[in-house]
Design an enzyme around this catalytic site. Structure first.
Site, PDB file in Angstrom:
ATOM      1  N   HIS A   1       9.506   0.075  -2.804  1.00  0.00           N
ATOM      2  CA  HIS A   1       8.129   0.097  -3.309  1.00  0.00           C
ATOM      3  C   HIS A   1       7.866   1.359  -4.139  1.00  0.00           C
ATOM      4  O   HIS A   1       7.482   1.279  -5.299  1.00  0.00           O
ATOM      5  CB  HIS A   1       7.158   0.009  -2.122  1.00  0.00           C
ATOM      6  CG  HIS A   1       5.812  -0.503  -2.476  1.00  0.00           C
ATOM      7  ND1 HIS A   1       5.036  -1.237  -1.621  1.00  0.00           N
ATOM      8  CD2 HIS A   1       5.066  -0.391  -3.603  1.00  0.00           C
ATOM      9  CE1 HIS A   1       3.895  -1.551  -2.204  1.00  0.00           C
ATOM     10  NE2 HIS A   1       3.893  -1.040  -3.411  1.00  0.00           N
TER      11      HIS A   1
ATOM     12  N   TYR B   1       0.869  -4.147   2.303  1.00  0.00           N
ATOM     13  CA  TYR B   1      -0.329  -4.990   2.099  1.00  0.00           C
ATOM     14  C   TYR B   1      -0.818  -5.650   3.399  1.00  0.00           C
ATOM     15  O   TYR B   1      -1.895  -6.237   3.418  1.00  0.00           O
ATOM     16  CB  TYR B   1      -0.063  -6.084   1.050  1.00  0.00           C
ATOM     17  CG  TYR B   1       0.407  -5.593  -0.309  1.00  0.00           C
ATOM     18  CD1 TYR B   1       0.353  -4.252  -0.669  1.00  0.00           C
ATOM     19  CD2 TYR B   1       0.921  -6.488  -1.251  1.00  0.00           C
ATOM     20  CE1 TYR B   1       0.803  -3.807  -1.909  1.00  0.00           C
ATOM     21  CE2 TYR B   1       1.362  -6.053  -2.504  1.00  0.00           C
ATOM     22  CZ  TYR B   1       1.304  -4.708  -2.811  1.00  0.00           C
ATOM     23  OH  TYR B   1       1.749  -4.280  -4.045  1.00  0.00           O
TER      24      TYR B   1
HETATM   25  P1  NAD Z   1      -4.808  -6.500 -11.415  1.00  0.00           P
HETATM   26  O1  NAD Z   1      -4.718  -5.879 -12.758  1.00  0.00           O
HETATM   27  O2  NAD Z   1      -4.045  -7.747 -11.155  1.00  0.00           O
HETATM   28  O3  NAD Z   1      -6.341  -6.710 -11.116  1.00  0.00           O
HETATM   29  C1  NAD Z   1      -6.783  -7.426  -9.999  1.00  0.00           C
HETATM   30  C2  NAD Z   1      -8.310  -7.446  -9.975  1.00  0.00           C
HETATM   31  O4  NAD Z   1      -8.806  -7.855 -11.244  1.00  0.00           O
HETATM   32  C3  NAD Z   1      -8.834  -8.479  -8.996  1.00  0.00           C
HETATM   33  O5  NAD Z   1      -9.091  -7.868  -7.786  1.00  0.00           O
HETATM   34  C4  NAD Z   1     -10.092  -8.984  -9.628  1.00  0.00           C
HETATM   35  O6  NAD Z   1     -11.142  -8.187  -9.219  1.00  0.00           O
HETATM   36  C5  NAD Z   1      -9.877  -8.754 -11.094  1.00  0.00           C
HETATM   37  N1  NAD Z   1      -9.512  -9.964 -11.866  1.00  0.00           N
HETATM   38  C6  NAD Z   1      -8.450 -10.778 -11.676  1.00  0.00           C
HETATM   39  N2  NAD Z   1      -8.412 -11.729 -12.617  1.00  0.00           N
HETATM   40  C7  NAD Z   1      -9.485 -11.519 -13.423  1.00  0.00           C
HETATM   41  C8  NAD Z   1      -9.968 -12.173 -14.574  1.00  0.00           C
HETATM   42  N3  NAD Z   1      -9.367 -13.235 -15.087  1.00  0.00           N
HETATM   43  N4  NAD Z   1     -11.110 -11.680 -15.163  1.00  0.00           N
HETATM   44  C9  NAD Z   1     -11.723 -10.597 -14.660  1.00  0.00           C
HETATM   45  N5  NAD Z   1     -11.298  -9.933 -13.560  1.00  0.00           N
HETATM   46  C10 NAD Z   1     -10.182 -10.394 -12.951  1.00  0.00           C
HETATM   47  O7  NAD Z   1      -4.423  -5.310 -10.386  1.00  0.00           O
HETATM   48  P2  NAD Z   1      -3.692  -5.228  -8.996  1.00  0.00           P
HETATM   49  O8  NAD Z   1      -4.224  -6.249  -8.056  1.00  0.00           O
HETATM   50  O9  NAD Z   1      -3.734  -3.821  -8.602  1.00  0.00           O
HETATM   51  O10 NAD Z   1      -2.187  -5.592  -9.361  1.00  0.00           O
HETATM   52  C11 NAD Z   1      -1.688  -6.900  -9.326  1.00  0.00           C
HETATM   53  C12 NAD Z   1      -0.575  -7.033  -8.321  1.00  0.00           C
HETATM   54  O11 NAD Z   1       0.492  -6.157  -8.638  1.00  0.00           O
HETATM   55  C13 NAD Z   1      -0.978  -6.624  -6.901  1.00  0.00           C
HETATM   56  O12 NAD Z   1      -1.720  -7.625  -6.251  1.00  0.00           O
HETATM   57  C14 NAD Z   1       0.359  -6.353  -6.282  1.00  0.00           C
HETATM   58  O13 NAD Z   1       0.960  -7.564  -5.884  1.00  0.00           O
HETATM   59  C15 NAD Z   1       1.116  -5.728  -7.443  1.00  0.00           C
HETATM   60  N6  NAD Z   1       1.091  -4.247  -7.423  1.00  0.00           N
HETATM   61  C16 NAD Z   1       2.261  -3.576  -7.204  1.00  0.00           C
HETATM   62  C17 NAD Z   1       2.278  -2.192  -7.188  1.00  0.00           C
HETATM   63  C18 NAD Z   1       3.565  -1.462  -6.938  1.00  0.00           C
HETATM   64  O14 NAD Z   1       3.514  -0.262  -6.657  1.00  0.00           O
HETATM   65  N7  NAD Z   1       4.695  -2.122  -7.028  1.00  0.00           N
HETATM   66  C19 NAD Z   1       1.110  -1.455  -7.414  1.00  0.00           C
HETATM   67  C20 NAD Z   1      -0.069  -2.156  -7.661  1.00  0.00           C
HETATM   68  C21 NAD Z   1      -0.053  -3.544  -7.672  1.00  0.00           C
END
Ligand code: NAD
Length: 284
Positions: free
Chosen positions: A107, A51
């Site tokens: 990861h 990230y």
């Molecule tokens: P998420 O489902 O958390 O969605 C995030 C997006 O949703 C934001 O950018 C925003 O645009 C929108 N959002 C957030 N809150 C909202 C609300 N209340 N109403 C409407 N829209 C809203 O998806 P993500 O960011 O891909 O995943 C969350 C976290 O998981 C990441 O930030 C990361 O830390 C982790 N992650 C880990 C992996 C892995 O391979 N281990 C992969 C993907 C994500």
């Protein structure tokens, strides 16, 4: 490791059972978002070398008591040989300006590096808990066979997809479960089923999604750069979904499919979730 009354208890420490995800947040946007999350009450912060935002998170944490926070980082698939793991971890400590991590996860497993090699190296680092991300029950069995204690898995989970077999496996083995992409990248905000359930509780579709995850005993880690959403996502402690509502969402999520990676991440798809043998055997 247990979740009770929306509080995650780990080794005698307590944190609100929701993490703040920082994928795609960098620079000042990341610093501001993490500051907002801290002000809102989030204490679990999820990041990864991939990230490129350690320094921004460190800035947001300045002036706060480090011990109040649970910091998670993850090592990318090209740094999972033991020597590289040490380098990756040291970089995380240096840039996060801390002398330990709370959790350190693989990861995306690298199919060419035996799991026991990477996990073994992680165990020797100043980290409270180690774990795996993007795995199935097959991988967990393989990891446990190696006799290494794993504290966490972090996998995709939201009301359009979950791996219930893995969730149950984790619960049966005392392994904590974290849900990534809990809002399906924000797309669930317009979901009809969730919005309809939300009317009863005066909650948004996104809040219903997060609550469903929490009630499964998993830690959702939603991310956002918008203060309103950061606060909205945290307000999931004051209501409960009924068994019937949980089952309705379960049924749909169980029929969903996990995300497949394409484009610049295509190389990770060599890691086929249906493989029986997920890592090479020790003898290879
Ligand atoms: P998420 O489902 O958390 O969605 C995030 C997006 O949703 C934001 O950018 C925003 O645009 C929108 N959002 C957030 N809150 C909202 C609300 N209340 N109403 C409407 N829209 C809203 O998806 P993500 O960011 O891909 O995943 C969350 C976290 O998981 C990441 O930030 C990361 O830390 C982790 N992650 C880990 C992996 C892995 O391979 N281990 C992969 C993907 C994500």
């Amino acid at each position: 490791m247990e979740i009770k009354n929306c509080i995650l208890k780990v080794d005698g420490n307590e944190y609100p059972a929701i993490g703040f995800g920082t994928y795609r947040l960098t620079g000042e946007i990341c610093r501001n978002a993490v500051s907002e999350a801290i002000q809102t009450g989030y204490r679990i912060i999820d990041t990864a070398a991939y990230y490129t935002n350690f320094a921004s998170i460190a800035e947001a944490l300045k002036g706060h008591d480090r011990e109040q926070f649970y910091l998670i980082s993850k090592v990318w698939h090209d740094m999972q040989e033991p020597d590289n793991i040490r380098l990756d971890f040291e970089k995380a400590l240096r840039e996060l300006e801390t002398d330990y991590l709370d959790a350190y996860l693989i990861h995306w497993p690298n199919s060419k590096i035996p799991i026991e090699k990477s996990l073994g190296a992680m165990r020797d680092l100043p980290v409270r808990h180690i774990g795996l991300s993007n795995v199935t029950v097959n991988h967990m069995r393989r990891a446990l066979e190696a006799g290494i204690m794993i504290s966490w898995v972090q996998v995709e989970m939201h009301p359009l997809f979950y791996d219930n077999a893995l969730l149950k496996f984790c619960q049966n083995h005392g392994i904590g479960h974290q849900a990534w992409r809990p809002l399906n990248q924000g797309r669930l905000q317009d979901d009809e089923l969730l919005a309809t359930i939300g009317i009863k509780y005066n909650k948004t579709a996104s809040q219903i999604a997060l609550r469903w995850i929490l009630q499964h005993g998993s830690i959702p880690i939603p991310g956002s750069k918008t203060a309103l959403h950061i606060r909205e996502n945290f307000q999931i402690q004051d209501f409960s979904l009924s068994d019937e509502e949980m089952l309705k969402i379960n049924a749909r999520a169980a029929a969903g499919t996990r995300v497949r990676l394409t484009g610049k991440h295509g190389f990770l798809d060599e890691f086929d979730f249906s493989y029986e043998e997920c890592w090479p055997r020790k003898s290879l």
